[in-house]
Design an enzyme around this catalytic site. Structure first.
Site, short mmCIF file in Angstrom:
data_model
loop_
_atom_site.label_atom_id
_atom_site.label_comp_id
_atom_site.label_asym_id
_atom_site.label_seq_id
_atom_site.Cartn_x
_atom_site.Cartn_y
_atom_site.Cartn_z
N HIS A 1 31.34 89.11 59.73
CA HIS A 1 30.57 90.43 60.35
C HIS A 1 31.56 91.53 59.76
O HIS A 1 30.86 92.54 59.31
CB HIS A 1 31.08 90.10 61.90
CG HIS A 1 30.88 91.59 62.61
ND1 HIS A 1 29.52 91.53 63.07
CD2 HIS A 1 31.67 92.63 63.12
CE1 HIS A 1 29.75 92.90 63.78
NE2 HIS A 1 30.81 93.61 63.41
N HIS B 1 30.37 92.23 56.04
CA HIS B 1 28.84 92.50 55.89
C HIS B 1 28.75 94.15 56.00
O HIS B 1 28.21 94.86 55.52
CB HIS B 1 27.98 91.91 56.95
CG HIS B 1 26.76 92.49 57.14
ND1 HIS B 1 25.63 92.30 56.41
CD2 HIS B 1 26.28 93.37 58.00
CE1 HIS B 1 24.40 93.13 56.57
NE2 HIS B 1 24.93 93.55 57.79
#
Length: 262
Positions: free
Chosen positions: A143, A146
């Site tokens: 997460h 990204h």
């Protein structure tokens, strides 16, 4: 700072070639420092935020989550429609498309891709909401990687190849549209819980029994325990769903432990 920026520009030009002049003067695109600084601040908040919230009550963020998800849903829908129409009007070739072959359609694509780049900055808020709500299990390495990299990658894309096949890459972000829409609907239900209260106030095993009578489900075993215990479980489940910041009272926790030891 200007000297450092000039050095970076010289290095990027030697490595990647001259920039695309069509985006010269656009917000956040003239130099790399703002994008880099925002990314560093994001990583610092990811590191320090959970430590700051460790001994604090979580925030529900219900109202702002609805506005946030609705806004990003509409922005994603706008970008998707504009990219599809721009690619169609410019007769883009999906096998080999240059960056200066479609005239006005290229400029339309560039404007939409700038919004796509800027949306990566807005989406830093995804992680900030996790921190404020103390949902730290959702802040995974993937997460953070990204969010931190996409904002930087698209700064380079916007400065060197802001159209052409890059439009196809951004056009494949429909999962982002449906993702924010999927988050918006539950958040609407959380903000307006009174609508949910309109459903019959019955226990879970009664609801399953009614469904079984209609042939929808197989026979279910009702939960064991005194009726008042089942009622307490329902109340605590309701509090955890609509008021995640509210902690269980010590008395309820003690009663639960006594009941489990029987």
């Amino acid at each position: 700072m200007e000297h450092f920026d000039a050095s970076l520009s010289t290095y990027f030009k030697a490595l990647l070639g001259p920039r695309d002049t069509r985006v010269k003067g656009w917000f956040l695109l003239d130099n790399y420092i703002p994008t880099f600084v925002c990314s560093v601040i994001y990583l610092l908040i990811v590191w320090l935020g959970p430590k700051y919230m460790k001994n604090k009550q979580p925030f529900s963020c219900r109202g702002i989550l609805v506005v946030y998800n609705l806004g990003l849903t509409l922005l994603s829908l706008y970008m998707f429609c504009e990219l599809v129409t721009g690619v169609w009007q410019g007769s883009y070739n999906f096998f080999c498309q240059g960056t200066r072959n479609a005239g006005e359609s290229d400029m339309k694509i560039i404007h939409v891709l700038w919004w796509y780049y800027f949306s990566k900055l807005i989406e830093f808020m995804d992680t900030f909401f996790f921190i404020l709500r103390k949902n730290n299990h959702q802040i995974t390495v993937l997460h953070v990687y990204h969010h931190a990299t996409m904002f930087n990658i698209w700064w380079f894309v916007m400065n060197w190849v802001p159209c052409g096949h890059c439009s196809v890459c951004a056009d494949n972000h429909s999962d982002q549209l449906w993702g924010h829409l999927a988050m918006f609907v539950p958040s609407w239900l959380v903000v307006f819980p009174d609508r949910i209260h309109d459903f019959p106030d019955c226990s879970l095993h009664e609801l399953l029994h009614d469904l079984q009578q209609e042939g929808s489900l197989s026979e279910e075993r009702p939960p064991e325990g005194p009726p008042e215990r089942v009622c307490d479980c329902r109340k605590r489940t309701h509090q955890q769903l609509f008021f995640p910041g509210k902690q269980c009272e010590a008395k309820e926790a003690t009663e639960g432990l006594k009941w489990q030891s029987r």
